[in-house]
Design an enzyme around this catalytic site. Sequence first.
Site, PDB file in Angstrom:
ATOM      1  N   CYS A   1      36.977   7.795  41.489  1.00  0.00           N
ATOM      2  CA  CYS A   1      35.576   7.926  41.721  1.00  0.00           C
ATOM      3  C   CYS A   1      35.390   6.141  42.295  1.00  0.00           C
ATOM      4  CB  CYS A   1      34.963   7.709  40.413  1.00  0.00           C
ATOM      5  SG  CYS A   1      35.036   7.615  39.126  1.00  0.00           S
TER       6      CYS A   1
ATOM      7  N   GLU B   1      19.311   7.316  25.119  1.00  0.00           N
ATOM      8  CA  GLU B   1      20.457   7.603  25.870  1.00  0.00           C
ATOM      9  C   GLU B   1      22.274   7.086  25.041  1.00  0.00           C
ATOM     10  OE1 GLU B   1      23.272   6.755  30.199  1.00  0.00           O
ATOM     11  OE2 GLU B   1      20.818   6.591  29.921  1.00  0.00           O
TER      12      GLU B   1
END
Lengths: 435, 275
Positions: free
Chosen positions: A56, A198
Amino acid sequence: MPDGASNLSIVLIGLNHETAPVEIRERLTFGGDRELPFTLIRGILFVREFIFLSTCNRVEVLMTTPDPANAEMEIKKVFTESNGIPLGDFERCLYIYHEEEAAKHLFRVAASLDSMVLGEPQILGQIKDAYRQATDQKTSGVILNRLLHKTFSVAKRVRTETGICSHAVSISFAAVELARKIFADLKGKRAMLIGAGEMAELASEHLISNGVAEIVVANRTLERAIDLAQKFKGRAVSLDEVYDQLSKVDIIISSTGAPGLVINYDNVKSVMRARKNRPLFLIDIAVPRDIDPRTNEIDNVYLYDIDDLKGIVELNKAERQKEALRAERIVEEEVIKFKHWLQALDITPIIVCLREKAEQIRLKECRKTLSNMGSLTPEQEKAVHVLTASIVNKMLHDPITYLKGKSSREHKDIYLDFARQIFNLNGESGDIEEE
Amino acid sequence: MNVILFKLTLLLYLAATAGYLVYIISQQKPAGRVALGVAIAGFFFHTATIIVRYYEAGYAPVTNLHESLSFFAWALIGGYLYIHVRYKVKNLGAFATPIAALSMIASSTLPKKIVALPPVLKSYWLPIHATVYFLAYGILAVAACAGIMYLIQERQIKKKKFGAFYQRLPSLEVLDAINYRCLTIGFPLLTVGILTGSLWAEQAWGAHWQWDPKETWSLVSWLFYAALLHERLAVGWRGRRAAIMAIIGLGALLFTFLGVSLLLKGLHTYAGWGV
């Protein structure tokens, strides 16, 4: 340089997270077809060997070619046409390296010196995958095989000889690293999440993978707590039960949005006796803070807030930068070694090398025998030398003629490398089998 | 013969110390392995030294200061090797071997001649009483080493300032576990040492206890360790306090061992300079 060698050039053409915006990177997918880039690049007349790396953060093609200029042009065409990107936009993002510069770039990428997060370990695995794919597709040959094996050993050297991978550079990793300096082993330890953000989730993942026995989740909305607890096969409790848990858990990660303190000094102070002073590691990643800063003053209690952890991460990043300098030095060294190998793929040095080796063996054996034979006249001694020299020359005649005959062949690098291995002509060739 | 072996041992301990220091600074694993090998070799030769001296002298070599310092170093290295194998902690050696080496250097400067044993020491209690005591000293010295390491490491974690030692020292929990383990071995030995001493005193001097300085001080250090053990078990004292106690405790022991012999007069004075 390798004009002498095989008339093949090594070329690396690619782009990464620094040279190309994500808008370009995300389009280089070839429609999700993993085979397509291989088919297309294989179709280019000027490309001999190649390896295709796509992650990526980067897309790179490493190849050997007799005609770099045309090969580069064709590669650009393949990428732009099959992904629908204007050539100009694509070219602006590209970097192209030749010969040892290409090798150097590859070494740096594999050693994670070119990564977004310095020293992150995934890239090496990705390169290994790309290489495996290339060998499956039979697009990698003598030169790239050698280069890739060298790359893996460089990456390994960098990892073991420098500390580039050894300092946590994310908040959650830094917390886990600290936990391991407080507790010998996280196995059997229990952790509690207060609030289900998170970052807390990420930290728990690291804790679990380090062997933490149980995760208890406390949250304002019990539903979310249950969700998260299920994910970690843990237990959900309500916020009111936090104090009861204080005596049972060893690590607490707090990240609630509460305006005031969730755990105060007296809460902690009073449980330490019940805990028999077992260490308690408090991690407060909430802003405003959830845990009274004074709890750090209690014996066997260690409190880290978000700024402390950020401080550690900054220090560790600086540490990795320092280590990166040492890694660069290793890369330079290895590039030079690789260059020597590449040059040695030329015909003349191999023949010289072969002759030298044979002569050395001959002289050594003569010396041994002559010293055992006692007194010989100078004429006799000379005769022994003449005899042995002519045997050696006759033995070498055919292999050398053979090699010379192949010197104009297109794939002479295969013969040359093979000759080197058969006669074990350089110490360097030994480490090709390392990985 | 025992003197040659002694010197060889001293050299090996110095080499092991150097190796461990190189290891703690460079963090190169081979250095640590070499240092451990040298320490084991040193321990081996040290054992031989003691056995040979036992035969050459005809009595357990724990009578004068040369012998006892050497025996203390032997017990310390033995204790260290045991803990090293049991807990696999790195860099404990860098703290333990220098103490052993120092003790050996001090021992090497003292008269090594074997002299006839004073009549009062001619007893089967000598090997038991003194040996047990020095074994206790050795293992409790390892506890103090772990204590020092604990204090350094704990300070870094508490103050959130990470120096060169942070990566190099083991975790707090392991250091505390070592402290506890050494205490559970050392304290019973210390107790046996006092009891056998008392029995021997009864035989030799006709009284179990006479409050001679050495007796008084060994009682003080015994009480100190007893308190530490009790607090650990009952209240769950651990960590920093236990580490500090282990260090002070060793101080009390060393004073009993050296200070009393050298500074104060009493029944135990034969354990002095050995001149």
